[in-house]
Design a protein around this motif. Structure first.
Motif, mmCIF file in Angstrom:
data_model
loop_
_atom_site.group_PDB
_atom_site.id
_atom_site.type_symbol
_atom_site.label_atom_id
_atom_site.label_comp_id
_atom_site.label_asym_id
_atom_site.label_seq_id
_atom_site.Cartn_x
_atom_site.Cartn_y
_atom_site.Cartn_z
ATOM 1 N N LEU A 1 0.851 -1.178 0.000
ATOM 2 C CA LEU A 1 0.000 0.000 0.000
ATOM 3 C C LEU A 1 0.896 1.240 0.000
ATOM 4 C CD1 LEU A 1 -1.531 -2.371 1.838
ATOM 5 C CD2 LEU A 1 -3.235 -0.565 2.043
ATOM 6 N N GLN B 1 -6.563 -8.420 -1.609
ATOM 7 C CA GLN B 1 -7.326 -7.227 -1.948
ATOM 8 C C GLN B 1 -8.514 -7.605 -2.823
ATOM 9 O OE1 GLN B 1 -5.014 -3.891 -3.290
ATOM 10 N NE2 GLN B 1 -6.804 -2.725 -3.953
ATOM 11 N N LYS C 1 -9.471 1.010 -0.303
ATOM 12 C CA LYS C 1 -9.145 -0.362 -0.650
ATOM 13 C C LYS C 1 -9.791 -1.304 0.355
ATOM 14 C CE LYS C 1 -4.786 0.956 -2.842
ATOM 15 N NZ LYS C 1 -3.300 0.873 -2.839
ATOM 16 N N THR D 1 -11.439 -1.836 -4.667
ATOM 17 C CA THR D 1 -10.748 -0.567 -4.900
ATOM 18 C C THR D 1 -11.753 0.455 -5.384
ATOM 19 O OG1 THR D 1 -8.714 -1.714 -5.572
ATOM 20 C CG2 THR D 1 -8.886 0.611 -6.129
ATOM 21 N N GLN E 1 -7.453 6.588 -2.601
ATOM 22 C CA GLN E 1 -8.274 5.421 -2.880
ATOM 23 C C GLN E 1 -8.816 4.804 -1.597
ATOM 24 O OE1 GLN E 1 -5.704 2.724 -5.076
ATOM 25 N NE2 GLN E 1 -6.265 3.641 -7.041
#
Length: 295
Positions: free
Chosen positions: A80, A111, A102, A114, A100
């Motif tokens: 990140l 992940q 996430k 997003t 962003q």
């Protein structure tokens, strides 16, 4: 900043005797971190975001750590940029990361979500708090705005429009009973002119209502269990002078609840035993602050 999470009580056998006396704060992590920004408790674990340094730079040096009740740390997610505020909904760990939002599967760290918010102009998305199972409030400190993020099948966001902007909007926490969003600001232009207040979400014309004239470098904010008081972190200065404040919502009286200063108290929480768990961002640690009054 976080509300009190419904988590299993975390045990610290070595701290039991000292905690009973409420004499001092304790470092929980066995391994130092670089710049821990927020702590979220889920189950028996602490999830800690670490910006890696620059809070607005896309440099890939940010982490999310998982820490157990003995202070052992493992990497939950890496790569990140500068993760900050977080919240868990439907087994997904949501986190702000520069521009962003996430989301990571809590069971494996992969992940799965997003949402790009670069179009807002923000490079310092900061705290988040849930309104319900599909809606998050997200602050943007560098542009002094708050956004409503709608999750679901087609994620989208919109600006929460209100008068009297929150200067350096940082901590947010939602009170469903009053349909009120509490917020605090880190200030603007490098000055400790951040404020504490709330936004009543019911009327069409919304405004940021101040709860006190006291200003500061405010970061985290939570409601106590009874929803009669707020707890707010204030850095005070960029050195070991930070405090956790209690603001009584009826009397508006403010008291300091920690006995020792904190080096950068950021996005803190409270465990099931009523202890404050806060990052000391400037020294790379997470602290437990035992309190004589349970929150």
């Amino acid at each position: 900043m976080k509300t009190i999470h419904r988590a299993a009580a975390l045990l610290f056998p070595l701290l039991t005797a000292a905690t009973a006396g409420f004499a001092q704060q304790f470092k929980l992590n066995r391994t130092p971190m670089k710049a821990p920004e927020s702590v979220y408790i889920s189950g028996k674990n602490y999830y800690i975001t670490d910006t890696g340094g620059d809070p607005s730079k896309k440099d890939g040096d940010g982490f999310i750590y998982k820490m157990d009740g003995k202070g052992n740390i493992s990497v939950f997610a890496s790569g990140l940029d500068a993760p900050k505020g977080s919240w868990v909904l439907n087994n997904i760990f949501y986190v702000t990361d520069v521009d962003q939002i996430k989301g990571f599967d809590l069971s494996n760290g992969k992940q799965v979500f997003t949402l790009d918010m670069a179009a807002t102009g923000a490079t310092l998305l900061n705290d988040m708090a849930a309104k319900d199972d599909s809606t998050l409030f997200v602050s943007a400190s560098d542009i002094s705005k708050i956004f409503i993020v709608h999750l679901g099948k087609s994620p989208r966001y919109e600006e929460l429009i209100f008068s009297n902007p929150v200067k350096g909007a940082n901590g947010v926490i939602y009170d469903s009973k009053q349909n009120r969003l509490y917020a605090c600001g880190f200030g603007t232009a490098g000055k400790p002119n951040g404020e504490i207040g709330y936004i009543d979400l019911t009327p069409a014309d919304k405004k940021f209502v101040l709860l006190t004239s006291r200003t500061g470098y405010y970061d985290g904010i939570i409601l106590n269990r009874q929803k009669t008081a707020l707890l707010i972190s204030d850095w005070v200065a960029f050195e070991k002078k930070g405090v956790i404040l209690q603001l009584d919502l009826k009397s508006k009286e403010i008291t300091t609840v920690n006995h020792e200063p904190i080096a950068g108290p950021a996005d803190f929480t409270v465990d099931n035993n009523g202890n404050i768990i806060t990052p000391a961002m400037m020294e790379g640690n997470v602290l437990l602050i035992p309190l004589s009054k349970k929150y």
